[in-house]
Design a protein around this motif. Sequence first.
Motif, PDB file in Angstrom:
ATOM      1  N   GLN A 382     -31.840 -20.541 -19.048  1.00 43.31           N
ATOM      2  CA  GLN A 382     -30.822 -20.044 -19.957  1.00 43.31           C
ATOM      3  C   GLN A 382     -30.038 -18.849 -19.409  1.00 43.31           C
ATOM      4  OE1 GLN A 382     -29.991 -21.575 -22.813  1.00 43.31           O
ATOM      5  NE2 GLN A 382     -31.532 -23.127 -22.276  1.00 43.31           N
ATOM      6  N   HIS A 383     -30.589 -18.160 -18.401  1.00 40.99           N
ATOM      7  CA  HIS A 383     -29.937 -16.946 -17.910  1.00 40.99           C
ATOM      8  C   HIS A 383     -29.280 -17.126 -16.543  1.00 40.99           C
ATOM      9  CE1 HIS A 383     -31.947 -14.604 -21.099  1.00 40.99           C
ATOM     10  NE2 HIS A 383     -33.008 -15.348 -20.836  1.00 40.99           N
ATOM     11  N   LEU A 384     -29.545 -18.218 -15.857  1.00 39.09           N
ATOM     12  CA  LEU A 384     -29.093 -18.393 -14.477  1.00 39.09           C
ATOM     13  C   LEU A 384     -27.568 -18.458 -14.387  1.00 39.09           C
ATOM     14  CD1 LEU A 384     -30.074 -18.783 -11.559  1.00 39.09           C
ATOM     15  CD2 LEU A 384     -29.938 -21.252 -11.949  1.00 39.09           C
ATOM     16  N   GLU A 385     -26.995 -17.533 -13.586  1.00 36.31           N
ATOM     17  CA  GLU A 385     -25.555 -17.472 -13.392  1.00 36.31           C
ATOM     18  C   GLU A 385     -25.147 -17.764 -11.949  1.00 36.31           C
ATOM     19  OE1 GLU A 385     -24.424 -13.611 -14.667  1.00 36.31           O
ATOM     20  OE2 GLU A 385     -24.918 -13.948 -16.780  1.00 36.31           O
ATOM     21  N   THR A 386     -26.018 -17.402 -11.002  1.00 37.44           N
ATOM     22  CA  THR A 386     -25.699 -17.574  -9.582  1.00 37.44           C
ATOM     23  C   THR A 386     -26.837 -18.307  -8.884  1.00 37.44           C
ATOM     24  OG1 THR A 386     -24.404 -15.516  -9.541  1.00 37.44           O
ATOM     25  CG2 THR A 386     -25.161 -16.385  -7.423  1.00 37.44           C
ATOM     26  N   LEU A 387     -26.495 -19.360  -8.155  1.00 33.31           N
ATOM     27  CA  LEU A 387     -27.482 -20.134  -7.399  1.00 33.31           C
ATOM     28  C   LEU A 387     -27.011 -20.274  -5.962  1.00 33.31           C
ATOM     29  CD1 LEU A 387     -30.050 -21.908  -7.246  1.00 33.31           C
ATOM     30  CD2 LEU A 387     -28.606 -23.868  -7.908  1.00 33.31           C
ATOM     31  N   GLU A 388     -27.894 -19.920  -5.023  1.00 37.40           N
ATOM     32  CA  GLU A 388     -27.574 -20.051  -3.600  1.00 37.40           C
ATOM     33  C   GLU A 388     -28.670 -20.862  -2.919  1.00 37.40           C
ATOM     34  OE1 GLU A 388     -27.648 -17.004   0.101  1.00 37.40           O
ATOM     35  OE2 GLU A 388     -26.093 -16.578  -1.396  1.00 37.40           O
ATOM     36  N   LEU A 389     -28.278 -21.929  -2.265  1.00 39.16           N
ATOM     37  CA  LEU A 389     -29.205 -22.808  -1.555  1.00 39.16           C
ATOM     38  C   LEU A 389     -28.819 -22.830  -0.084  1.00 39.16           C
ATOM     39  CD1 LEU A 389     -29.275 -25.780  -4.102  1.00 39.16           C
ATOM     40  CD2 LEU A 389     -30.956 -23.927  -3.888  1.00 39.16           C
ATOM     41  N   VAL A 390     -29.733 -22.338   0.768  1.00 38.29           N
ATOM     42  CA  VAL A 390     -29.490 -22.279   2.199  1.00 38.29           C
ATOM     43  C   VAL A 390     -30.560 -23.107   2.915  1.00 38.29           C
ATOM     44  CG1 VAL A 390     -29.219 -20.787   4.218  1.00 38.29           C
ATOM     45  CG2 VAL A 390     -28.567 -19.940   1.939  1.00 38.29           C
ATOM     46  N   LEU A 409     -24.416 -21.322 -15.447  1.00 40.09           N
ATOM     47  CA  LEU A 409     -24.093 -21.237 -14.026  1.00 40.09           C
ATOM     48  C   LEU A 409     -22.588 -21.042 -13.819  1.00 40.09           C
ATOM     49  CD1 LEU A 409     -25.472 -21.488 -11.197  1.00 40.09           C
ATOM     50  CD2 LEU A 409     -24.620 -23.847 -11.161  1.00 40.09           C
ATOM     51  N   SER A 410     -22.224 -20.021 -13.012  1.00 36.59           N
ATOM     52  CA  SER A 410     -20.816 -19.768 -12.723  1.00 36.59           C
ATOM     53  C   SER A 410     -20.540 -19.642 -11.225  1.00 36.59           C
ATOM     54  CB  SER A 410     -20.347 -18.487 -13.428  1.00 36.59           C
ATOM     55  OG  SER A 410     -21.088 -17.363 -12.983  1.00 36.59           O
ATOM     56  N   VAL A 411     -21.586 -19.380 -10.434  1.00 42.35           N
ATOM     57  CA  VAL A 411     -21.413 -19.229  -8.985  1.00 42.35           C
ATOM     58  C   VAL A 411     -22.427 -20.118  -8.271  1.00 42.35           C
ATOM     59  CG1 VAL A 411     -21.472 -17.644  -7.031  1.00 42.35           C
ATOM     60  CG2 VAL A 411     -20.606 -16.841  -9.240  1.00 42.35           C
ATOM     61  N   LEU A 412     -21.941 -20.965  -7.359  1.00 41.20           N
ATOM     62  CA  LEU A 412     -22.811 -21.864  -6.588  1.00 41.20           C
ATOM     63  C   LEU A 412     -22.449 -21.761  -5.117  1.00 41.20           C
ATOM     64  CD1 LEU A 412     -24.920 -24.157  -6.395  1.00 41.20           C
ATOM     65  CD2 LEU A 412     -23.044 -25.789  -6.796  1.00 41.20           C
ATOM     66  N   ARG A 413     -23.482 -21.521  -4.287  1.00 38.80           N
ATOM     67  CA  ARG A 413     -23.266 -21.465  -2.839  1.00 38.80           C
ATOM     68  C   ARG A 413     -24.194 -22.457  -2.162  1.00 38.80           C
ATOM     69  NH1 ARG A 413     -24.132 -15.912  -4.067  1.00 38.80           N
ATOM     70  NH2 ARG A 413     -22.169 -14.802  -4.439  1.00 38.80           N
ATOM     71  N   LEU A 414     -23.635 -23.301  -1.311  1.00 43.01           N
ATOM     72  CA  LEU A 414     -24.386 -24.295  -0.550  1.00 43.01           C
ATOM     73  C   LEU A 414     -24.143 -24.044   0.929  1.00 43.01           C
ATOM     74  CD1 LEU A 414     -23.411 -27.467  -2.614  1.00 43.01           C
ATOM     75  CD2 LEU A 414     -25.522 -26.133  -2.811  1.00 43.01           C
ATOM     76  N   ILE A 415     -25.219 -23.771   1.681  1.00 37.79           N
ATOM     77  CA  ILE A 415     -25.074 -23.415   3.084  1.00 37.79           C
ATOM     78  C   ILE A 415     -26.064 -24.235   3.919  1.00 37.79           C
ATOM     79  CG2 ILE A 415     -25.180 -21.534   4.766  1.00 37.79           C
ATOM     80  CD1 ILE A 415     -24.657 -19.604   2.427  1.00 37.79           C
ATOM     81  N   GLU A 440     -20.640 -24.015   3.000  1.00 38.34           N
ATOM     82  CA  GLU A 440     -20.556 -23.670   4.414  1.00 38.34           C
ATOM     83  C   GLU A 440     -21.485 -24.555   5.241  1.00 38.34           C
ATOM     84  OE1 GLU A 440     -21.283 -19.544   5.064  1.00 38.34           O
ATOM     85  OE2 GLU A 440     -19.956 -18.873   3.452  1.00 38.34           O
ATOM     86  N   ASP A 441     -20.920 -25.188   6.236  1.00 38.47           N
ATOM     87  CA  ASP A 441     -21.686 -25.898   7.270  1.00 38.47           C
ATOM     88  C   ASP A 441     -22.585 -26.989   6.718  1.00 38.47           C
ATOM     89  OD1 ASP A 441     -20.469 -23.963   8.808  1.00 38.47           O
ATOM     90  OD2 ASP A 441     -22.237 -22.667   8.861  1.00 38.47           O
ATOM     91  N   CYS A 442     -22.137 -27.666   5.661  1.00 37.70           N
ATOM     92  CA  CYS A 442     -22.844 -28.832   5.125  1.00 37.70           C
ATOM     93  C   CYS A 442     -22.149 -30.077   5.676  1.00 37.70           C
ATOM     94  CB  CYS A 442     -22.825 -28.835   3.597  1.00 37.70           C
ATOM     95  SG  CYS A 442     -23.648 -27.418   2.842  1.00 37.70           S
ATOM     96  N   PRO A 443     -22.767 -30.827   6.592  1.00 32.96           N
ATOM     97  CA  PRO A 443     -22.060 -31.863   7.346  1.00 32.96           C
ATOM     98  C   PRO A 443     -21.516 -33.019   6.519  1.00 32.96           C
ATOM     99  CG  PRO A 443     -24.430 -31.946   7.764  1.00 32.96           C
ATOM    100  CD  PRO A 443     -24.173 -30.689   7.013  1.00 32.96           C
ATOM    101  N   GLN A 444     -22.132 -33.297   5.346  1.00 31.47           N
ATOM    102  CA  GLN A 444     -21.692 -34.435   4.556  1.00 31.47           C
ATOM    103  C   GLN A 444     -20.690 -34.068   3.458  1.00 31.47           C
ATOM    104  OE1 GLN A 444     -24.612 -37.692   3.791  1.00 31.47           O
ATOM    105  NE2 GLN A 444     -26.149 -36.073   4.118  1.00 31.47           N
TER     106      GLN A 444
END
Length: 467
Positions: A382-390, A409-415, A440-444
């Motif tokens: 219920q509180h998650l606003e930013t998710l970053e997956l590297v 969720l309002s910010v998503l980063r995929l690296i 960033e740098d996700c080949p597909q």
Amino acid sequence: MDYLPDQLVWEILSRIKKTTDRNSVSLTCKRLNGLDNEQRQSLRVGCGLDPANEALTSLCSRFLNLTKVEITYAGWMSKLGKQLDDQGLLVLSNYCPSLVDLSLTYCTFITDVGLGYLSFCSKLSALKLNFTPRITGCGILSLVVGCKNLTVLHLIRCLNVSSVEWLEYLGRLETLEDLSIKNCRAIGEGDMIKLGASWRKLKRLQFEVDANYRYMKVYDRLAVDRWQKQWVPCENMVELSLINCIISPGRGLACVMGKCKKLEKIHLDMCVGVRDCDIIGLAQNSSNLRSIYLRVPSDFSLPLLMNNPLRLTDECLNALSSNCSMLESVRISYSDGEFPSFSSFTLHGIITLIQKCPVRELAFDQVYSFNDTGMEALCFAQHLETLELVRCQEISDEGLQLAVQFPRLSVLRLIKCLGVSDEGLRPLVGSFKLETLAVEDCPQVSERGVFGAARSVSFRQDLSWMY
């Protein structure tokens, strides 16, 4: 302009933040120039200062009320003229009686003599040195003896600071609140005990060991053994950052972690020797904890001479979820070389932490246990606003498609995620769900695939990391 009261003009000038704009305004008339000279409190100079000492003298004569000075020579080359030297610091001592905050970056001509001049700046309370290779422990000692109001001291890559008498002196003063020591090769974890009673006043500590240099020095690995098991008074510590440190069971920096009752932010990066009991003790004593960063060493980087089980497990995550009800930011990372079968934390432990704490920011780097099932669990965060997956290679399009269902969720980063493609981002396109999407740098994933998936989108693809 001539009829406006000084107070109003001062208010106008105070609202102009950019230095270039302030300089332009001060050239429009003598009155504005005079008032700007009186009001200007900060100065930042560097490679353009030539001849350095004469130019600094001119500036300090013009701005008589400077309280903050930053001198940086990043990118300096000899053809740009001679750097500021010890005489420049004498100028600051003579012309800046109100100097409170001084930063010296890449000032390679500054020596202990210059620091001796600064000891006459009685109001100096913050000193930050970044790569000043000619300065030694004697220079630091002469400065702290003269500047008895020092509350902030940052030493970064000061390679010749070897003696630590200055640490003992600061310990007796009990004024230090913010201490940062990074990559000063001759200062080890064992030396920190010399702060003595100053631990009681310290609010922020950043300590980083040069990892490449440590393993060339056998005695560094044993330095923490010199710490006696003793009480370390650090109840006022708010922020603690330890990088490449060796944590010895029951002593040294391990004692610090368990005594920080007001701790709000903990950063442990590649710290060998951290055990479940260390994190459990921290969680039980630091109910105000808001942010935790754990970068866990791979099993292959752990020294063989240590026989204790050093791998962190779900036990410490359970302690955090049970005791830290204010935890908002969680970042977990594994060093290069970690294999999925050796992952310290299970998916169950991670999900329990997210469910019990009001986590707003969540970041995983090479956490192989976090997969599509974990993404499904985030649908109830219920509180998650930013998710970053590297480099989370267990996340597929099926899991990524669930992001549109995350409540806040309002910010998503995929690296560097290999398992996701344009198909995984498709539900987000046109949904106006996200404020920011960074891929960033996700080949597909293609640039076309991210178009329209958030109000602000950034895309970069450099696949050299795969080869």
